[in-house]
Scaffold this motif. Structure first.
Motif, mmCIF file in Angstrom:
data_model
loop_
_atom_site.group_PDB
_atom_site.id
_atom_site.type_symbol
_atom_site.label_atom_id
_atom_site.label_comp_id
_atom_site.label_asym_id
_atom_site.label_seq_id
_atom_site.Cartn_x
_atom_site.Cartn_y
_atom_site.Cartn_z
ATOM 1 N N GLY A 102 0.829 -1.200 0.000
ATOM 2 C CA GLY A 102 0.000 0.000 0.000
ATOM 3 C C GLY A 102 0.861 1.247 0.000
ATOM 4 N N GLU A 103 1.931 1.189 0.773
ATOM 5 C CA GLU A 103 2.857 2.317 0.794
ATOM 6 C C GLU A 103 3.533 2.481 -0.568
ATOM 7 N N VAL A 104 3.919 1.346 -1.143
ATOM 8 C CA VAL A 104 4.572 1.410 -2.456
ATOM 9 C C VAL A 104 3.631 2.035 -3.476
ATOM 10 N N ARG A 105 2.346 1.693 -3.372
ATOM 11 C CA ARG A 105 1.396 2.256 -4.343
ATOM 12 C C ARG A 105 1.312 3.780 -4.239
ATOM 13 N N THR A 106 1.490 4.282 -3.043
ATOM 14 C CA THR A 106 1.404 5.737 -2.899
ATOM 15 C C THR A 106 2.699 6.429 -3.282
ATOM 16 N N THR A 107 3.805 5.719 -3.187
ATOM 17 C CA THR A 107 5.085 6.368 -3.470
ATOM 18 C C THR A 107 5.605 6.061 -4.866
ATOM 19 N N GLU A 108 5.274 4.887 -5.378
ATOM 20 C CA GLU A 108 5.803 4.490 -6.681
ATOM 21 C C GLU A 108 4.696 4.599 -7.726
ATOM 22 N N VAL A 109 4.404 5.797 -8.099
ATOM 23 C CA VAL A 109 3.368 5.995 -9.111
ATOM 24 C C VAL A 109 4.035 6.296 -10.442
ATOM 25 N N ALA A 110 3.345 5.916 -11.482
ATOM 26 C CA ALA A 110 3.896 6.128 -12.816
ATOM 27 C C ALA A 110 4.071 7.622 -13.068
ATOM 28 N N PRO A 111 5.080 8.000 -13.822
ATOM 29 C CA PRO A 111 5.288 9.421 -14.124
ATOM 30 C C PRO A 111 4.048 10.010 -14.791
ATOM 31 N N PRO A 112 3.760 11.271 -14.535
ATOM 32 C CA PRO A 112 2.539 11.873 -15.058
ATOM 33 C C PRO A 112 2.496 11.934 -16.583
ATOM 34 N N ASN A 113 3.653 11.849 -17.211
ATOM 35 C CA ASN A 113 3.652 11.929 -18.678
ATOM 36 C C ASN A 113 3.744 10.551 -19.328
ATOM 37 N N SER A 114 3.246 9.549 -18.639
ATOM 38 C CA SER A 114 3.366 8.186 -19.162
ATOM 39 C C SER A 114 2.720 8.048 -20.530
ATOM 40 N N TRP A 115 1.542 8.652 -20.672
ATOM 41 C CA TRP A 115 0.862 8.521 -21.962
ATOM 42 C C TRP A 115 1.694 9.131 -23.075
ATOM 43 N N GLU A 116 2.250 10.313 -22.806
ATOM 44 C CA GLU A 116 3.064 10.971 -23.822
ATOM 45 C C GLU A 116 4.288 10.116 -24.157
ATOM 46 N N ARG A 117 4.867 9.512 -23.140
ATOM 47 C CA ARG A 117 6.038 8.659 -23.385
ATOM 48 C C ARG A 117 5.656 7.442 -24.226
ATOM 49 N N VAL A 118 4.514 6.889 -23.922
ATOM 50 C CA VAL A 118 4.082 5.704 -24.673
ATOM 51 C C VAL A 118 3.793 6.087 -26.120
ATOM 52 N N THR A 119 3.103 7.199 -26.324
ATOM 53 C CA THR A 119 2.805 7.594 -27.707
ATOM 54 C C THR A 119 4.089 7.931 -28.454
ATOM 55 N N SER A 120 5.020 8.542 -27.751
ATOM 56 C CA SER A 120 6.302 8.836 -28.379
ATOM 57 C C SER A 120 6.983 7.544 -28.822
ATOM 58 N N ARG A 121 6.927 6.586 -27.947
ATOM 59 C CA ARG A 121 7.563 5.314 -28.276
ATOM 60 C C ARG A 121 6.805 4.590 -29.396
ATOM 61 N N LEU A 122 5.505 4.692 -29.345
ATOM 62 C CA LEU A 122 4.723 4.090 -30.425
ATOM 63 C C LEU A 122 5.108 4.704 -31.768
ATOM 64 N N ALA A 123 5.252 6.029 -31.731
ATOM 65 C CA ALA A 123 5.598 6.709 -32.979
ATOM 66 C C ALA A 123 6.959 6.264 -33.482
ATOM 67 N N GLN A 124 7.879 6.092 -32.541
ATOM 68 C CA GLN A 124 9.227 5.688 -32.945
ATOM 69 C C GLN A 124 9.280 4.230 -33.366
ATOM 70 N N SER A 125 8.450 3.436 -32.712
ATOM 71 C CA SER A 125 8.599 1.993 -32.912
ATOM 72 C C SER A 125 7.906 1.503 -34.166
ATOM 73 N N ASP A 126 6.873 2.213 -34.581
ATOM 74 C CA ASP A 126 6.052 1.723 -35.677
ATOM 75 C C ASP A 126 5.571 0.315 -35.344
ATOM 76 N N LEU A 127 5.434 0.072 -34.090
ATOM 77 C CA LEU A 127 4.971 -1.200 -33.535
ATOM 78 C C LEU A 127 5.886 -2.372 -33.856
ATOM 79 N N GLY A 128 7.003 -2.074 -34.510
ATOM 80 C CA GLY A 128 7.851 -3.190 -34.881
ATOM 81 C C GLY A 128 9.096 -3.294 -34.034
ATOM 82 N N ALA A 129 9.798 -2.222 -33.906
ATOM 83 C CA ALA A 129 11.067 -2.269 -33.185
ATOM 84 C C ALA A 129 11.135 -1.116 -32.211
#
Lengths: 492, 208
Positions: free
Chosen positions: A20-47
């Motif tokens: 429970g403590e970890v859940r409150t302290t180890e939260v995903a960075p607020p820009n996770s979606w942006e990071r994922v979309t950035s990676r999607l754009a770079q990866s073209d889902l392949g690499a």
């Protein structure tokens, strides 16, 4: 009820609280979606490519855990003493290295300029010895609050072709903190938290990470001194560490490792990590080292490169008032006595079988626009016997109310009495995470130390707090209140 | 304990998955924002490094997006994503990724609700003891505990993630808890963690 299930109730409850403590302290960075979309754009889902950078170091709870893990070393040394022949044992060297990695000042290092490099190698016979990435960095550090880091990361494929190159920079000038990432083309400036230990935040210990240099997990490994060597004109002890027998988070290697520990300071100057098949997996090395040499003021200045977007976050709050940030420091008792800003009092006598196990010096954090000088640290010393009975003696700035007693529900057994000529309070039990009080688990005796704190703090509105009485709390899972009183009377 | 996924969440997941399968990339944002924390936390616990955890989480979502067209919307999304994450983590450990020189984060303001340093220390000590004990377990034992108690997967979902029979998961979880208990026992200051609590709620599934 199934007995074994019943047996695990408390463990599961503890896990639940811990996670429970970890859940409150180890939260995903607020820009996770942006990071994922950035990676999607770079990866073209392949690499998908590796987004490195933005390194966030060892989680605070895990870093704390790592420090606690070294308790095993402390206990080992307490129980076994040094090798006694003037030659440091492997565990003594590791303990020293751990302390230096946590706080170089314990090794007399107040200024440091270090260049270092880390190389990662492909594994497997076909590509053995071929590097796939290399990180280099230069760090300037001046205790207590100035630091500059310049680092670069180059990633290459098996043919040696460049995949990516990133440079990063961070500067703490004692007042402000600048960070810059070439990939993001952004620079950010914040007010520097005066209570934060910048060295502890993974800079030098990042390149020479305890988790990477096998110090944190050293209780899981056998260590042997296999020789000495000269690195950068400095004498080092060479230690070979066996593959880890435990630990899943503190290491990323399965084979043996060899580290070179500077005899004078305890810095790890070189580390070779091997895979289980014997191939070299990574190499970390310090390529230059200057200790306690003057550092020019210009090193603490940062000028954003042209065209870089600057995010000004200097108005963001960094403070929350007194006693808000508390960082553990596991140290030797001699260091605790030397570093504490008040006259430490320790038991002159202990119950039979009890021995010193560990000492922690805690630094309360205070932030405000007016940079405070915080001296209200807090010391926790633990003793234990071989049967698991323990006694802890804590002392320091406690505020107007003793912390533990102030949160106990009214029905908990407690009482007041006179100890050392001053009012004292005893209480039965201890608070568990989640705020539940568990009676019968230990006795706590809080005594007035009979002195006014030598330190002071800055409150949330910038006011100077001078009401900082020092108190001493004794707690044990086994000793009675009368026995605690006896120990308290013998404090000196 | 396995999380009680509300019907609203299930329906929202199903809707998001169907929209993703229809090619609406924006719908994937719902998935990312809903499950980022559990994936990230799971990765932190398994990798012990925030930078690597963030990376693994991103890889998992990228793979999730790549594979969502073949995902059955009527199945729970959480264990599917956790399984992808765990696969990435295992691959990552095999690849021995180099850790970069990490840049520090700005210190975050921490709101104080503690009445004093001792209580904060007590709590920190308790957490630390559990964390250290967990870190001292063999990797497979720690992994099964994390999946069960942090990722909040049911036994059958843990079995699916680890590609093991449910009975094997039960016995391994039991052994893992036993090892954790052994790790905790005898730690000065941590005996309370292994004290029995007759009032603690029972886990029917674990008891089965």
């Amino acid at each position: 009820m199934n007995r074994s299930t019943h047996e695990f109730d408390a463990v599961e409850r503890s896990l639940s609280e811990f996670f429970g403590e970890v859940r409150t302290t180890e939260v995903a960075p607020p820009n996770s979606w942006e990071r994922v979309t950035s990676r999607l754009a770079q990866s073209d889902l392949g690499a998908p490519t590796v987004i490195s950078g933005g390194g966030r170091g060892l989680p605070r709870w895990l870093a704390a855990g790592a420090a606690a893990a070294s308790l095993a070393l402390v206990a080992f040394l307490v129980l076994n003493g040094s090798s006694g022949d003037g030659v440091a044992s492997a565990h003594e060297i590791l303990q020293r290295a751990e302390r230096t990695a946590t706080s170089p000042q314990t090794a007399g290092v107040n200024r440091l300029v270090v260049e270092q490099r880390i190389v990662g190698y492909f594994l497997g016979e076909e590509a053995r010895g071929v590097p796939y990435a290399e990180a280099t960095g230069r760090v300037w550090y001046e205790a207590p609050d100035r630091q500059r880091i310049e680092s670069s990361l180059v990633e290459i494929d098996a043919n040696g072709d460049l995949l990516s190159e990133t440079t990063s920079m961070a500067v703490w000038d004692g007042v402000e903190q600048w960070t810059y990432d070439s990939r993001e083309q952004t620079a950010t400036v914040r007010r520097q938290d005066p209570s934060a230990d910048i060295y502890e935040q993974g800079i030098l210990s990042g390149a020479l990470a305890r988790s990477e240099t096998f110090l944190s997990g050293s209780h899981c490994r056998e260590a042997d001194v296999v020789g000495e060597a000269d690195i950068l004109g400095r004498t080092t002890d060479v230690l070979e560490l066996s593959p880890a027998t435990c630990g899943f988070t503190l290491s990323g290697w399965d084979g043996r490792a060899v580290i070179w520990v500077d005899r004078e300071t305890g810095f790890v100057l070189r580390a070779e990590r091997y895979a289980a098949d014997g191939g070299l997996a990574s190499l970390q090395e310090v390529t230059s080292l200057e200790i306690n040499a003057p550092i020019a003021d210009e090193e603490w200045r940062f000028t954003p490169p042209p065209g870089v977007e600057v995010q000004d976050r200097r108005e963001d709050p960094v403070e929350m008032g007194a006693m808000t940030r508390i960082e553990p420091r596991l140290i030797a008792i001699e260091d605790a006595l030397a570093l504490a800003t008040f006259a430490v009092r320790l038991p002159s006598g202990l119950p039979d079988g009890f021995e010193l196990k560990s000492a922690e010096l805690w630094w309360p954090g205070v932030g405000s626009e007016e940079r405070p000088t915080v001296a209200n640290d807090w010391l926790l010393v633990r003793y234990a016997d071989e049967d698991g009975n323990w006694l802890q003696v804590s002392q320091g700035f406690g505020g107007p109310l003793p912390g533990l007693a102030s949160v106990a529900p009214a029905e908990v057994d407690r009482g007041t009495l006179i100890v050392r000529g001053a009012e004292a309070e005893w209480i039965d039990g201890r608070p568990l995470m989640g705020g539940r009080w568990e009676s019968g688990t230990m006795r706590i005796l809080v005594i007035d130390a009979g002195r006014v704190g030598s330190g002071w703090a800055v409150g949330p509105d910038g006011e100077r707090l001078t009401e900082s009485p020092l108190h001493i709390a004794l707690a044990s899972n086994a000793l009675t209140v009368d026995e605690l009183i006896e120990v308290a009377e013998g404090l000196e | 304990m396995p999380v009680e996924t509300s019907s609203l969440v299930i329906e929202a997941d199903q809707e998001a998955v169907r929209r993703c399968q229809a090619g609406e990339a924006d719908a994937f944002r719902v998935v990312v924002e809903r499950y980022a924390n559990v994936l990230y936390g799971t990765a932190v616990l398994m990798l012990g490094d925030r930078s690597e955890a963030e990376d693994a989480m991103q890889e998992a979502f990228v793979s999730g997006w790549a594979g969502i067209s073949g995902f059955d919307p009527d199945r729970p999304l959480r264990p599917w994503l956790v399984r992808i994450l765990v696969n990435h983590i295992l691959q990552r450990r095999r690849r021995r990724l180099l850790r970069v020189i990490p840049l520090p984060e700005a210190p975050l303001p921490i709101a104080s609700t503690e009445p004093g340093p001792e209580l904060a220390a007590e709590h920190a000590w308790q957490r630390r003891e559990v964390g250290v004990a967990l870190a001292a377990l063999p990797a497979d034992a720690a992994r099964i505990i994390v999946l069960r108690y942090f990722s909040e997967l049911s036994l059958s979902e843990v079995a699916e993630v680890l590609e093991l029979p449910v009975g094997t998961v039960k016995s391994r979880l039991h052994r893992a808890l036993g090892k954790l208990r052994t790790e905790l026992e005898g730690r000065p200051g941590a005996e309370f963690l292994t004290s029995r609590d007759p009032n603690a709620p029972q886990d029917e599934e674990a008891e089965a």
